[in-house]
Design a protein around this motif. Structure first.
Motif, short mmCIF file in Angstrom:
data_model
loop_
_atom_site.label_atom_id
_atom_site.label_comp_id
_atom_site.label_asym_id
_atom_site.label_seq_id
_atom_site.Cartn_x
_atom_site.Cartn_y
_atom_site.Cartn_z
N SER A 1 3.92 0.30 -1.22
CA SER A 1 4.85 -0.79 -0.91
C SER A 1 4.20 -1.72 0.11
O SER A 1 3.21 -1.38 0.75
N GLU A 2 4.79 -2.91 0.25
CA GLU A 2 4.29 -3.85 1.25
C GLU A 2 4.47 -3.29 2.66
O GLU A 2 3.69 -3.60 3.56
N TYR B 1 -2.77 -0.11 -4.53
CA TYR B 1 -2.32 -0.25 -3.15
C TYR B 1 -3.22 0.49 -2.18
O TYR B 1 -3.51 0.02 -1.07
#
Length: 317
Positions: A14-15, A79
């Motif tokens: 996730s960010e 990611y």
């Protein structure tokens, strides 16, 4: 006391996890002896998936789920590689950054705990994340990690913009002393500023556990000036020892301040208020207070700071 810089950083795809990596890059002192492990526990196959695999009539559903699993795995790897690139571009040597993509074995929390036992100096995570499990700090995984990982500090990254100012909340407990030694070893000599802080509770903060609603209210008691001065004297001695430890590790004298507040109803709220008013981005607390029989997550100061100071990065040592 020298603590090896081997950091376990949880990355969930996730960010927010990228923001965690940015915290490591922007705040933590990194040198050639630092090793950073970007760790992810991959859990893409629900129990229902195994049941479908055993049913010939569900072949199409199984194929679809396998395709989704492959896509999810590819996304996590992207990611992880992105997080690694953030660190490298931030000046961290490529050989100091390792990716660990771990297939779930015992469970997400238990697998993280097992990994944390492999010689790390700290675990770093966001307050929210770990895949589909949102609100991590209120979720079962975070609770398990805070309860079980007592052998290394846990750094819970908040949203307040990072600076090099630290609020070091101390008391006379061994856990607090350990926290002082940890930041001294990790941060000494790198230009950080710190405020050594202690809050002295007022008598009105004592809970006598009166369960009868009809019982007369206990009048507010005032702590005498002599009593307050005795506490301050004892705290001054604690501050002196703490400052000596910081100075010997390389902290600069002009960047160390001290503050005592008295008569507070909640020490945790006093710590959080000081962080807000003083512009600190990081709060450091000991895992246990003066009561050795009370577990950290059963509700005293450290626990309340983690919950109440949700904007800040909190180091639980």
């Amino acid at each position: 006391m020298t603590i090896p810089k081997k950091l376990l950083v949880l990355v969930d795809g996730s960010e927010r996890s990228i923001q965690t990596v940015n915290y490591v890059k922007d705040f933590m002192p990194i040198d050639e002896n630092t090793r950073i492990v970007l760790f992810h526990v991959f859990d893409a196959k629900p129990e229902e998936f195994c049941e479908l695999e055993q049913n010939p009539a569900c072949i199409d559903a199984v194929i679809e789920l396998k395709n989704r699993e492959a896509e999810q795995e590819s996304g996590i790897w992207w990611y992880l590689e992105r997080a690694k690139e953030v660190l490298i571009k931030g000046g961290i040597p490529k050989q100091s950054v390792e990716i660990k993509f771990h297939l779930k074995e015992k469970g997400i929390a238990r697998d993280i705990i097992d990994e944390a036992k492999k010689g790390y100096s700290a675990l770093i995570m966001r307050r929210r994340g770990l895949g589909a499990l949102r609100s991590i700090i209120l979720g079962s995984i975070a609770v398990k990690l805070l309860q079980s990982i007592t052998f290394i500090p846990i750094l819970i990254v908040g949203q307040v913009p990072t600076n090099k100012e630290i609020l070091l909340a101390v008391d006379a407990s061994p856990s607090s002393r350990k926290a002082v030694e940890f930041i001294a070893s990790l941060l000494g000599g790198h230009g950080y500023g710190t405020c050594i802080f202690h809050a002295i509770s007022g008598l009105t903060s004592i809970n006598f556990n009166v369960s009868n609603a009809n019982a007369p209210k206990v009048s507010e008691a005032q702590m005498s000036d002599n009593c307050i001065e005795a506490f301050k004297l004892k705290t001054a001695q604690l501050f002196h020892t703490t400052k000596e430890t910081l100075l010997s590790s390389g902290f600069e004298s002009e960047k160390i301040s001290e503050k005592i507040v008295t008569g507070v109803h909640s020490r945790a709220l006093a710590i959080i208020k000081e962080a807000e008013e003083g512009g600190y981005s990081t709060i450091v607390v000991g895992r246990r207070g003066l009561s050795k029989v009370e577990a950290f997550f059963m509700g005293r100061v450290g626990h309340k700071v983690v919950y109440g100071g949700d904007k800040y990065t909190v180091w639980v040592v």
